[in-house]
Design an enzyme around this catalytic site. Structure first.
Site, PDB file in Angstrom:
ATOM      1  N   HIS C  82      13.734  35.753  40.061  1.00 13.74           N
ATOM      2  CA  HIS C  82      13.555  34.300  40.046  1.00 13.74           C
ATOM      3  C   HIS C  82      12.844  33.863  41.323  1.00 13.74           C
ATOM      4  O   HIS C  82      11.857  33.115  41.277  1.00 13.74           O
ATOM      5  CB  HIS C  82      14.906  33.602  39.909  1.00 13.74           C
ATOM      6  CG  HIS C  82      14.861  32.120  40.181  1.00 13.74           C
ATOM      7  ND1 HIS C  82      14.276  31.231  39.321  1.00 13.74           N
ATOM      8  CD2 HIS C  82      15.315  31.384  41.228  1.00 13.74           C
ATOM      9  CE1 HIS C  82      14.374  30.011  39.818  1.00 13.74           C
ATOM     10  NE2 HIS C  82      15.000  30.071  40.981  1.00 13.74           N
ATOM     11  N   ASP C 111     -19.325  23.602  44.931  1.00 15.52           N
ATOM     12  CA  ASP C 111     -18.368  24.577  44.410  1.00 15.52           C
ATOM     13  C   ASP C 111     -17.624  25.136  45.612  1.00 15.52           C
ATOM     14  O   ASP C 111     -17.830  24.687  46.742  1.00 15.52           O
ATOM     15  CB  ASP C 111     -19.109  25.706  43.659  1.00 15.52           C
ATOM     16  CG  ASP C 111     -18.191  26.436  42.681  1.00 15.52           C
ATOM     17  OD1 ASP C 111     -17.061  26.781  43.066  1.00 15.52           O
ATOM     18  OD2 ASP C 111     -18.605  26.649  41.530  1.00 15.52           O
ATOM     19  N   TRP C 147      14.828  38.462  47.066  1.00 19.12           N
ATOM     20  CA  TRP C 147      13.371  38.356  47.277  1.00 19.12           C
ATOM     21  C   TRP C 147      13.015  38.683  48.716  1.00 19.12           C
ATOM     22  O   TRP C 147      11.870  38.987  49.030  1.00 19.12           O
ATOM     23  CB  TRP C 147      12.862  36.976  46.871  1.00 19.12           C
ATOM     24  CG  TRP C 147      12.996  35.909  47.911  1.00 19.12           C
ATOM     25  CD1 TRP C 147      14.093  35.154  48.146  1.00 19.12           C
ATOM     26  CD2 TRP C 147      12.008  35.489  48.860  1.00 19.12           C
ATOM     27  NE1 TRP C 147      13.854  34.289  49.194  1.00 19.12           N
ATOM     28  CE2 TRP C 147      12.585  34.471  49.651  1.00 19.12           C
ATOM     29  CE3 TRP C 147      10.692  35.873  49.134  1.00 19.12           C
ATOM     30  CZ2 TRP C 147      11.896  33.847  50.676  1.00 19.12           C
ATOM     31  CZ3 TRP C 147      10.012  35.236  50.162  1.00 19.12           C
ATOM     32  CH2 TRP C 147      10.613  34.240  50.918  1.00 19.12           C
ATOM     33  N   SER C 174      -4.478  38.602  46.949  1.00 19.08           N
ATOM     34  CA  SER C 174      -4.939  37.414  46.235  1.00 19.08           C
ATOM     35  C   SER C 174      -4.822  36.163  47.109  1.00 19.08           C
ATOM     36  O   SER C 174      -5.764  35.364  47.203  1.00 19.08           O
ATOM     37  CB  SER C 174      -4.123  37.253  44.957  1.00 19.08           C
ATOM     38  OG  SER C 174      -4.282  35.971  44.437  1.00 19.08           O
ATOM     39  N   SER C 175      -3.671  36.036  47.779  1.00 22.43           N
ATOM     40  CA  SER C 175      -3.484  34.846  48.627  1.00 22.43           C
ATOM     41  C   SER C 175      -4.484  34.821  49.765  1.00 22.43           C
ATOM     42  O   SER C 175      -5.017  33.769  50.108  1.00 22.43           O
ATOM     43  CB  SER C 175      -2.091  34.829  49.246  1.00 22.43           C
ATOM     44  OG  SER C 175      -1.133  34.868  48.257  1.00 22.43           O
ATOM     45  N   HIS C 258       8.877  32.194  57.422  1.00 18.88           N
ATOM     46  CA  HIS C 258       8.982  30.770  57.723  1.00 18.88           C
ATOM     47  C   HIS C 258       7.659  30.039  57.565  1.00 18.88           C
ATOM     48  O   HIS C 258       7.602  28.999  56.914  1.00 18.88           O
ATOM     49  CB  HIS C 258       9.665  30.462  59.044  1.00 18.88           C
ATOM     50  CG  HIS C 258      10.178  29.064  59.000  1.00 18.88           C
ATOM     51  ND1 HIS C 258      11.325  28.723  58.335  1.00 18.88           N
ATOM     52  CD2 HIS C 258       9.630  27.909  59.401  1.00 18.88           C
ATOM     53  CE1 HIS C 258      11.463  27.424  58.349  1.00 18.88           C
ATOM     54  NE2 HIS C 258      10.459  26.897  58.997  1.00 18.88           N
ATOM     55  N   GLU C 260       5.504  30.890  55.550  1.00 16.84           N
ATOM     56  CA  GLU C 260       5.362  30.879  54.088  1.00 16.84           C
ATOM     57  C   GLU C 260       6.024  29.638  53.477  1.00 16.84           C
ATOM     58  O   GLU C 260       5.501  29.039  52.543  1.00 16.84           O
ATOM     59  CB  GLU C 260       5.996  32.155  53.521  1.00 16.84           C
ATOM     60  CG  GLU C 260       6.211  32.175  52.015  1.00 16.84           C
ATOM     61  CD  GLU C 260       4.924  32.297  51.228  1.00 16.84           C
ATOM     62  OE1 GLU C 260       3.914  32.721  51.807  1.00 16.84           O
ATOM     63  OE2 GLU C 260       4.944  31.957  50.031  1.00 16.84           O
ATOM     64  N   TYR C 262       6.233  26.783  54.830  1.00 16.54           N
ATOM     65  CA  TYR C 262       5.331  25.646  55.033  1.00 16.54           C
ATOM     66  C   TYR C 262       4.067  25.781  54.224  1.00 16.54           C
ATOM     67  O   TYR C 262       3.453  24.773  53.864  1.00 16.54           O
ATOM     68  CB  TYR C 262       5.040  25.463  56.528  1.00 16.54           C
ATOM     69  CG  TYR C 262       6.287  25.007  57.240  1.00 16.54           C
ATOM     70  CD1 TYR C 262       6.899  23.825  56.856  1.00 16.54           C
ATOM     71  CD2 TYR C 262       6.879  25.766  58.221  1.00 16.54           C
ATOM     72  CE1 TYR C 262       8.064  23.414  57.436  1.00 16.54           C
ATOM     73  CE2 TYR C 262       8.055  25.360  58.827  1.00 16.54           C
ATOM     74  CZ  TYR C 262       8.641  24.180  58.425  1.00 16.54           C
ATOM     75  OH  TYR C 262       9.801  23.781  58.986  1.00 16.54           O
ATOM     76  N   SER C 273       0.501  12.259  50.286  1.00 16.09           N
ATOM     77  CA  SER C 273      -0.255  11.346  51.147  1.00 16.09           C
ATOM     78  C   SER C 273      -1.463  10.744  50.435  1.00 16.09           C
ATOM     79  O   SER C 273      -2.059   9.793  50.924  1.00 16.09           O
ATOM     80  CB  SER C 273      -0.744  12.076  52.404  1.00 16.09           C
ATOM     81  OG  SER C 273       0.339  12.618  53.088  1.00 16.09           O
ATOM     82  N   HIS C 307      15.877  31.360  62.793  1.00 18.29           N
ATOM     83  CA  HIS C 307      16.951  30.510  62.268  1.00 18.29           C
ATOM     84  C   HIS C 307      17.395  30.961  60.882  1.00 18.29           C
ATOM     85  O   HIS C 307      18.384  30.462  60.368  1.00 18.29           O
ATOM     86  CB  HIS C 307      16.589  29.022  62.303  1.00 18.29           C
ATOM     87  CG  HIS C 307      15.528  28.595  61.349  1.00 18.29           C
ATOM     88  ND1 HIS C 307      14.611  27.626  61.635  1.00 18.29           N
ATOM     89  CD2 HIS C 307      15.236  29.000  60.101  1.00 18.29           C
ATOM     90  CE1 HIS C 307      13.801  27.456  60.614  1.00 18.29           C
ATOM     91  NE2 HIS C 307      14.163  28.280  59.677  1.00 18.29           N
ATOM     92  N   HIS C 308      16.670  31.899  60.286  1.00 19.42           N
ATOM     93  CA  HIS C 308      17.120  32.478  59.024  1.00 19.42           C
ATOM     94  C   HIS C 308      18.128  33.591  59.262  1.00 19.42           C
ATOM     95  O   HIS C 308      18.641  34.166  58.317  1.00 19.42           O
ATOM     96  CB  HIS C 308      15.934  33.044  58.240  1.00 19.42           C
ATOM     97  CG  HIS C 308      14.954  32.008  57.814  1.00 19.42           C
ATOM     98  ND1 HIS C 308      15.054  31.333  56.622  1.00 19.42           N
ATOM     99  CD2 HIS C 308      13.859  31.495  58.433  1.00 19.42           C
ATOM    100  CE1 HIS C 308      14.061  30.470  56.516  1.00 19.42           C
ATOM    101  NE2 HIS C 308      13.327  30.538  57.598  1.00 19.42           N
ATOM    102  N   THR C 333       8.246  16.066  61.069  1.00 21.87           N
ATOM    103  CA  THR C 333       8.589  15.808  59.667  1.00 21.87           C
ATOM    104  C   THR C 333       9.057  14.370  59.507  1.00 21.87           C
ATOM    105  O   THR C 333       8.683  13.685  58.547  1.00 21.87           O
ATOM    106  CB  THR C 333       9.690  16.778  59.204  1.00 21.87           C
ATOM    107  OG1 THR C 333       9.350  18.089  59.654  1.00 21.87           O
ATOM    108  CG2 THR C 333       9.805  16.796  57.700  1.00 21.87           C
ATOM    109  N   LYS C 336       6.208  12.019  59.410  1.00 26.84           N
ATOM    110  CA  LYS C 336       5.568  11.955  58.092  1.00 26.84           C
ATOM    111  C   LYS C 336       6.338  11.028  57.160  1.00 26.84           C
ATOM    112  O   LYS C 336       5.756  10.171  56.503  1.00 26.84           O
ATOM    113  CB  LYS C 336       5.500  13.353  57.490  1.00 26.84           C
ATOM    114  CG  LYS C 336       4.396  14.178  58.122  1.00 26.84           C
ATOM    115  CD  LYS C 336       4.266  15.502  57.449  1.00 26.84           C
ATOM    116  CE  LYS C 336       2.888  16.064  57.646  1.00 26.84           C
ATOM    117  NZ  LYS C 336       1.852  15.338  56.931  1.00 26.84           N
ATOM    118  N   ARG C 455      26.148  32.724  48.316  1.00 23.89           N
ATOM    119  CA  ARG C 455      25.069  32.792  47.338  1.00 23.89           C
ATOM    120  C   ARG C 455      24.971  34.215  46.792  1.00 23.89           C
ATOM    121  O   ARG C 455      25.570  35.142  47.315  1.00 23.89           O
ATOM    122  CB  ARG C 455      23.754  32.369  47.974  1.00 23.89           C
ATOM    123  CG  ARG C 455      23.320  33.238  49.112  1.00 23.89           C
ATOM    124  CD  ARG C 455      22.157  32.648  49.867  1.00 23.89           C
ATOM    125  NE  ARG C 455      20.908  32.758  49.126  1.00 23.89           N
ATOM    126  CZ  ARG C 455      19.713  32.905  49.710  1.00 23.89           C
ATOM    127  NH1 ARG C 455      19.615  32.950  51.029  1.00 23.89           N
ATOM    128  NH2 ARG C 455      18.618  32.983  49.004  1.00 23.89           N
TER     129      ARG C 455
END
Lengths: 168, 288, 539
Positions: C82, C111, C147, C174-175, C258, C260, C262, C273, C307-308, C333, C336, C455
């Site tokens: 998932h 293009d 994951w 690809s990314s 991290h 990632e 963002y 926006s 922090h993870h 943040t 924003k 979890r």
């Protein structure tokens, strides 16, 4: 409004793609990116995590290639010259320069609608089964403007100077 | 131009339905006699150690800061949504695009709030990190799937795994209702026994993959990592003996959900008696 | 080249068809940014429902205590897949798809800069996901180590392990290709007059996103390669028994992970926006502050990774540093959120579906931000870490952040893409069902986490049963109501009411709205002028 030209003065139209990045800007950008990514990978390599380094290096090569390929646009240009008798298209890029000459009387400017609404249009000058594509690097709107202008300048068969006035 | 033809009617009906559903959910909550069960389980436990109380107060402080900022920010948003809508004839004030003063204010005030929040949090970190002068050391070793506890220098060591009743009920389509099992999935065959009012230091490690030792009532969670010995400590309040439960908190394979932690906090005297019994039993088992 | 329209000129233009390939060749050999963007979006939609199906099975298993549907091992595979499918298959390709569609139009480029590279970067993806999803079929089933792929656990899996690693490598390539293309396009193909500080925010946020991608993707590639060599070639990068360090993987992974996060949310900031000013009929408040806030968030994303992993046993100094740095993210943040609020303030608001989803983003992302701030407090994080509180937090920022922003973007630009308007009533149902049941699904998970439910567990103690049931019911309705989305789009493409004029929304600004919908072959009678760009970029 330009009427179909009947003077002996040749008309020259130069079109070239838009390039918002200067060579210096590209170099600075690429240098900065390399500095950041390779420093990072280097620090990880010093900590024993060297497999990051080759990936970072390969990626920087790829970024460099991509910038190089895109900057090649700077060298693209198409010069359309109209004389009394001829329409010549000189198409240049970094390596080549190709000259295509059409008889003005038979030359037709065609703006081809794409099969899908999502695709870009194509602008060509054609005659005698030959064709030469123009302005593929322009946006659709710019290409439409160019097509209008060329059609007015070159004119349709009954508007352009007749053959009698002489192919070379 | 496409304007909202339907208004927000489906939304209103759905909101009412959701509110009714929430009210339906809240009613049994009020009827629930146990504050630590079912619908009443809404917040962190205050716990029974100085760390857990500190953590709880930091948690509640952060929560209320968020609530008040939320009330303020959401209040302004909702005000705009209600009063600055075109259907009420609001006309956009297109000159309102920039205001340095306001922008400085809403950058600095959050910084000040954050500093205010960081101070107690930093204090908490120092408190939790201070594992010196322990009176009892226990080595906790996670494995797939259970815990081994070793009372350092006391000659007592045992393995603690999910109890048999939970195990049987937890099989796929076991046919046994989890509700019929006491402390389903939160019970072990051999709980960790600690004395109250004593600073207990845990030396946490693992043999195979990473696990995490967590008892919410103690306010500590520490990863058990192969090749590492992490330390953590707790001191159960002298007046709060009892059984405290937790479970592994780091994905460790298919048995991750089945490695609970049960700590039996007993009085110091009871602990000494238990320790003596246990050491004798182990000696007997070893010699036989 | 500025010509005025001339009716006779229309007769001149040839309306015959071009020589571009048709049928399947059009898609396989696609180089047109709109075709590739469409393929990305369709692919992402398929993956959204694939990952959604996994989520439905997870919620079905968690509906009540005891194991009823899947075995504990399969449950772990479900949570792992998932995560991987939603992150790499649904969210990231959707953003690349939107970038492909909108960036060239928004900056006045014909293009993308490198069309053939663009084709390659898309076509790697289906193969990567066929490889990843086919791991369900191999002995030992799909990867089940989460994951995040923490060793040593992830090294315990058999045949699916190399498939996972190679799939990750392909997604990474690809990314990277996509990001490089976006960077070069934005740097080199901006129309004259489209200076950096006139770019629409979607373009800005994507520029910063692609920097992040280029910076961290090699780190991920290196990390998973080290896992591979640890597993098959006897190296000991992360193997404690061989002198390696399993925690080092977490450092490296989150150094990628991290930013990632963002990468998934910044383009969402961009879309919102664009939408909020359009439906407030007011320019965005504090455009430059928004750009700088985005850049600061990107910068901070490189120094907060630990922090993870507050519970792995970091030294006190590291805990303090990472806590302060993480809390600091709340400042840009917050700027924003305040700017979006100020944009609505004294506007003239209407509530069409894109605006509704943007508002849901604004409210729910803010709630996710609050729980994020709470998670930054190290002592409290010791309680929250690896519980459902974290699950609730990242679904608030990822689903109501990224996914709702993607949906908002599609509802905003769809009339532009197909020249037709979708069924507003149905789209509003889609919104209300999503917004309400999203909260029914994820809000109780805050309670579960605080009450002590970890979890990634397939079964739980009975005191967690009530809120899990509520969450599952929310999940089923939320999941089912998403089926409305492709139906609305399909209906719009086939039989939507035609959009007259160039603007589908009266308040919309930007270069893309200067063209009729969809851009016909002679869409503009004059090329984009500086005046138009300035109009689009009125800040």
């Amino acid at each position: 409004m330009e009427a179909p030209q009947r003077t002996r003065q040749p008309v020259r139209i130069v079109i070239c793609p838009n390039c918002s990045l200067s060579l210096r800007g590209a170099a600075l950008f690429f240098g900065g990116l390399c500095l950041f990514c390779l420093t990072l990978a280097g620090v990880l390599a010093l900590m024993g995590m060297w497999p990051v380094l080759p990936f970072a290096g390969l990626e920087m090569l790829l970024v460099g290639w991509a910038l190089h390929a895109s900057l090649a646009r700077r060298y693209r240009s198409e010069i359309i010259t109209l004389t009394e008798s001829d329409v010549s298209v000189e198409s240049r890029d970094r390596a080549r320069c190709q000259l295509t000459v059409f008889q003005r009387h038979w030359a037709q400017v065609k703006l081809r609608r794409p099969a899908s609404q999502l695709h870009p249009s194509r602008l060509t000058i054609e005659s005698h089964g030959r064709q030469c594509e123009l302005g593929s690097f322009l946006t659709d709107e710019e290409r439409y403007g160019l097509a209008l202008r060329l059609q007015r300048l070159i004119g349709r068969i009954n508007e352009s100077p007749s053959l009698a006035s002489g192919p070379k | 131009m496409y304007r909202a033809r339907l208004g927000i009617r489906p939304g209103i009906w759905l909101s009412i339905a959701a509110l009714l559903a929430a009210a339906g959910a809240a009613l049994p909550a009020m009827a629930d006699e146990s504050p630590r069960g079912g619908w009443g389980l809404l917040n962190l436990p205050v716990g029974v150690t100085s760390i857990s109380r500190d953590v709880y107060s930091i948690h509640m402080m952060a929560f209320w800061v968020c609530v008040w900022i939320g009330v303020l920010v959401f209040g302004v948003m909702i005000w705009s949504i209600i009063f600055h809508r075109r259907s009420r004839g609001a006309v956009a004030d297109v000159t309102l695009v920039h205001n340095t003063k306001v922008e400085i204010v809403w950058t600095t005030i959050p910084v000040l709030i954050l500093v205010g929040m960081a101070i107690p949090a930093a204090h908490g970190i120092v408190l939790i990190g201070d594992d010196a002068h322990s009176q009892l050391d226990i080595k906790v070793t996670g494995f797939q799937w259970g815990w081994q506890y070793e009372y350092v220098g006391k000659g007592v060591s045992f393995i603690s795994k999910l109890d048999a009743k939970s195990m049987a009920a937890s099989e796929l389509d076991s046919g046994i209702s989890p509700y019929s099992v006491p402390h389903y999935l939160r019970n072990v065959d051999h709980p960790l026994v600690v004395p109250v009012g004593t600073k207990v230091r845990l030396l946490v490690t693992a043999v195979d993959v990473i696990h995490s030792w967590w008892v919410p009532d103690f306010g500590i969670k520490k990863d058990a990592i192969p090749g590492y010995i992490n330390t953590s400590w707790f001191e159960v309040d002298a007046n709060k003996p009892g059984v405290y439960r937790g479970q592994c908190a780091e994905l460790c394979g298919r048995g991750h959900g089945y490695m609970p932690i049960v700590v039996d906090a007993v009085s110091k005297a009871d602990f000494q008696a238990w320790l003596k019994r246990e050491a004798a039993a182990e000696k007997a088992a070893a010699s036989s | 080249m500025a010509e005025t329209p001339h009716t006779e000129a229309h007769a001149h233009a040839e309306h015959d068809h071009d020589h571009k390939p048709h049928g399947w060749r059009r898609w396989v050999f696609a180089t047109n940014h709109k075709d590739i963007g469409t393929m990305y979006l369709v692919f992402s939609c398929i993956m959204f429902f694939t990952g959604g199906a996994f989520a439905m099975m997870i919620r079905a298993e968690l509906f009540k205590p005891g194991l009823q549907i899947v075995d504990a091992g399969v449950f772990n595979s479900l949570t792992t897949m998932h995560g991987l499918v939603m992150i790499f298959g649904a969210i990231m390709p959707a953003w690349v798809g939107l970038a492909n569609w909108m960036i060239p139009i928004q900056i006045g480029a014909p293009d993308m800069a490198l069309p053939r590279l663009n084709n390659l970067s898309f076509w790697i993806l289906p193969f990567a996901f066929v490889l990843l999803l086919s791991s369900w079929l191999v002995p030992g089933s799909a990867p089940a180590g989460g994951w995040t792929m923490y060793p040593p656990l992830t090294l315990q899996f058999g045949a699916s392990f190399p498939m996972l690693i190679f799939a990750i490598h392909m997604m990474g390539i690809s990314s990277i290709l996509g990001a490089i293309n976006v960077i070069v396009t934005i740097m080199n193909l901006r129309a004259p007059g489209m200076t950096l500080l006139r770019m629409p925010l979607f373009v800005w946020t994507w520029l910063i996103t692609s920097f992040l991608l280029v910076a961290v993707m090699p780190v991920l590639a290196g990390a998973v390669t080290m896992l591979l060599t640890d597993h098959f070639f006897g190296t000991s990068f992360f193997n404690a028994a061989g002198g390696g360090d399993p925690v080092m993987f977490q450092h490296i992974f989150w150094f990628f992970g991290h930013p990632e996060v963002y990468i998934m949310i910044l383009p969402g900031f961009g879309v919102v926006s664009e939408i909020i000013p359009a439906f407030s009929r007011k320019p965005l408040f504090g455009y430059e502050a928004m750009v700088y806030a985005t850049a600061s968030i990107a910068f901070l994303s490189f120094i907060v990774w630990a922090h993870h992993m507050f519970t792995v046993g970091l030294p006190t100094s590291a805990l303090l540093f990472f806590m302060f740095a993480t809390m600091l993210i709340a400042v840009p943040t917050g700027v924003k959120v305040f700017n979006w609020t100020a944009t609505m303030w004294r506007g003239s608001l209407t509530f069409e579906p894109p605006m509704l989803f943007a508002l849901a983003f604004l409210f729910l992302f803010t709630i996710g931000g609050f729980s994020g701030l709470m998670l930054a407090m190290v002592p409290a994080d010791f309680q929250y870490q690896d519980t459902y509180f974290v699950v609730a937090h990242f679904h608030y920022v990822l689903v109501s952040g990224s996914a709702f922003a993607i949906i908002a973007g599609v509802y905003y630009w769809l009339p532009k893409w197909v020249g037709r308007m979708y069924d507003m009533t149905l789209a509003k149902w889609h919104f209300w069902l999503s917004a309400i049941f999203f909260n029914v699904l994820f809000f109780p998970q805050h309670f579960l986490g605080l009450a002590g439910m970890p979890r990634r567990i397939p079964d739980y103690a009975v005191q967690f049963a009530d809120w899990n049931m509520v969450s599952s019911i929310g999940g089923f309705v939320f999941g089912l109501s998403q089926l409305l989305f492709p139906y609305i789009i399909w209906k719009c493409v086939r039989s939507g009411q035609r959009v007259e004029g160039t603007r589908a929304w009266d308040g919309a600004r930007g270069l893309e709205w200067e063209l009729p919908s969809p851009a016909p072959y002679h869409s503009w009678t004059i090329p984009p002028t500086e005046a138009m760009i300035a109009r689009g970029a009125e800040h």
